[in-house]
Design an enzyme around this catalytic site. Structure first.
Site, PDB file in Angstrom:
ATOM      1  N   HIS A   1      20.220  21.188 -39.685  1.00 55.47           N
ATOM      2  CA  HIS A   1      20.869  20.348 -38.509  1.00 55.47           C
ATOM      3  C   HIS A   1      22.117  20.222 -38.566  1.00 55.47           C
ATOM      4  O   HIS A   1      22.838  20.910 -39.585  1.00 55.47           O
ATOM      5  CB  HIS A   1      20.119  19.090 -38.847  1.00 55.47           C
ATOM      6  CG  HIS A   1      20.530  18.500 -40.102  1.00 55.47           C
ATOM      7  ND1 HIS A   1      20.374  18.943 -41.475  1.00 55.47           N
ATOM      8  CD2 HIS A   1      21.637  17.242 -40.266  1.00 55.47           C
ATOM      9  CE1 HIS A   1      20.939  18.113 -42.483  1.00 55.47           C
ATOM     10  NE2 HIS A   1      21.830  17.287 -41.801  1.00 55.47           N
TER      11      HIS A   1
ATOM     12  N   HIS B   1      23.612  23.000 -41.356  1.00 51.78           N
ATOM     13  CA  HIS B   1      23.269  22.981 -42.715  1.00 51.78           C
ATOM     14  C   HIS B   1      21.783  22.744 -43.096  1.00 51.78           C
ATOM     15  O   HIS B   1      21.162  21.924 -42.154  1.00 51.78           O
ATOM     16  CB  HIS B   1      24.434  22.459 -43.717  1.00 51.78           C
ATOM     17  CG  HIS B   1      24.233  20.668 -43.342  1.00 51.78           C
ATOM     18  ND1 HIS B   1      24.930  20.351 -41.908  1.00 51.78           N
ATOM     19  CD2 HIS B   1      23.767  19.658 -43.827  1.00 51.78           C
ATOM     20  CE1 HIS B   1      24.915  18.914 -41.903  1.00 51.78           C
ATOM     21  NE2 HIS B   1      24.258  18.732 -43.120  1.00 51.78           N
TER      22      HIS B   1
END
Length: 335
Positions: A221, A277
């Protein structure tokens, strides 16, 4: 009663060496098959005590454009205070389950604050191997102490001390980001709500997982907020997507990890990049992290800063209220 907290599931599944199927990711998401092993990503490490202001602005600007993430050292927050913050959070998660449930998100509650497990729509019914606690810590008008742990007794004081140390660090970072766009120091902060900027703390608790190659802590996300300033513990887990691969991010004791979030990408009209990430989990050890999300007030409208818009560089994003942005993102609707 069905056990929903990952911390409780972990204590059971460790006996069998398996995990429930809803935690097993699809093969193209599993850490074992998607991580570049043996390479720890050297994300930029920036000494914010550097007296060469121009060089500091250039390093932060470059890191935000090409990585969307960097680590800061010599930031001025005492190491002992970071340890106290970590210990207070760890002590909360080690309380008996019923004590943690006292500050759980109420049934039907639409907000994010409180102790919980599920955060947003789960794709394909899959779950992250993590429990969390959210609560606002600044400004005072935004705080709801209903969601702050009463135990350990030092929890409130420690968190209040930490946010007081963090505010000048955050202001400095926002000023440097502003300069990197050719703006005055305060313009980025003003574009995010100024003194009404909300500091939302999240504590992530990733218990040991019997099958770490199959599960994820938090799925890939970007952060919805403006910037995230994160304190990790020493257990590896943060991964960044770079050049089409997932890489581990090196742990540096007492450094703060800074993520560029969606609102800074919008405000900079795409010059700074929001970092994509995820987090992995560990077989033997509990990983914890303390991200602080700097969020515009819900009714505040964020859009590209007008000074950055030209005929050759038109607006790439809509201007909208932060609460509307959040609603669309959590419900996976187009922005």
């Amino acid at each position: 009663m069905e056990i929903e907290r990952v911390q409780e599931i972990a204590s059971l599944s460790n006996l069998k060496g398996t995990i429930p199927s809803e935690f097993i990711r699809l093969e193209n998401e599993q850490p074992a098959t998607t991580t570049i092993h043996g390479v720890v990503l050297e994300v930029p490490v920036i000494d914010v005590s550097n007296s060469d202001h121009q060089s500091l602005v250039a390093s932060i600007s470059e890191a935000s454009k090409s990585w969307g993430i960097f680590q800061v050292v010599n930031h001025g927050i005492p190491n002992e205070l970071i340890s106290k913050l970590q210990n207070a959070g760890k002590d909360f998660f080690e309380l008996p389950q019923e004590e943690k449930e006292v500050i759980a998100k109420p049934i039907g509650y639409e907000g994010v604050e409180g102790y919980g497990t599920k955060l947003q729509k789960e794709v394909g019914g899959k779950k992250g191997w993590v429990d969390h606690l959210f609560h606002r810590v600044w400004p005072p008008s935004a705080i709801n102490y209903q969601f702050w742990p009463k135990n350990p007794p030092s929890y409130r004081e420690t968190n209040e001390q930490y946010v007081q140390s963090l505010i000048p660090v955050a202001d400095n970072l926002l000023g440097l980001l502003s300069r990197g766009l050719g703006l005055e120091d305060g313009e980025v902060k003003q574009g995010l709500g100024g003194e009404d900027l909300i500091y939302m703390l999240k504590i992530n608790y990733y218990p040991p997982c019997p099958c770490p190659d199959l599960a994820l802590g938090v799925v890939p996300h970007t952060d919805m907020s403006s910037i995230t300033i994160l304190v990790p513990n020493e257990v590896q887990g943060l991964q960044v997507f770079k050049d089409d691969h997932w890489y581990d991010v090196a742990y540096i004791p007492n450094a703060l990890i800074v993520h560029i979030g969606d609102q800074i990408e919008i405000l900079s009209n795409g010059k700074y990049k929001s970092v994509y990430h995820r987090t992995t989990v560990n077989k033997e050890k509990t990983r914890m992290s303390w991200p602080m999300f700097l969020e515009p007030p819900p009714e505040f409208e964020v859009g590209p800063i007008p000074k950055l818009i030209t005929q050759d560089n038109p607006a790439k994003f809509k201007t909208k209220k932060y609460k509307d942005y959040v609603y669309c993102k959590l419900n996976k609707l187009p922005q």
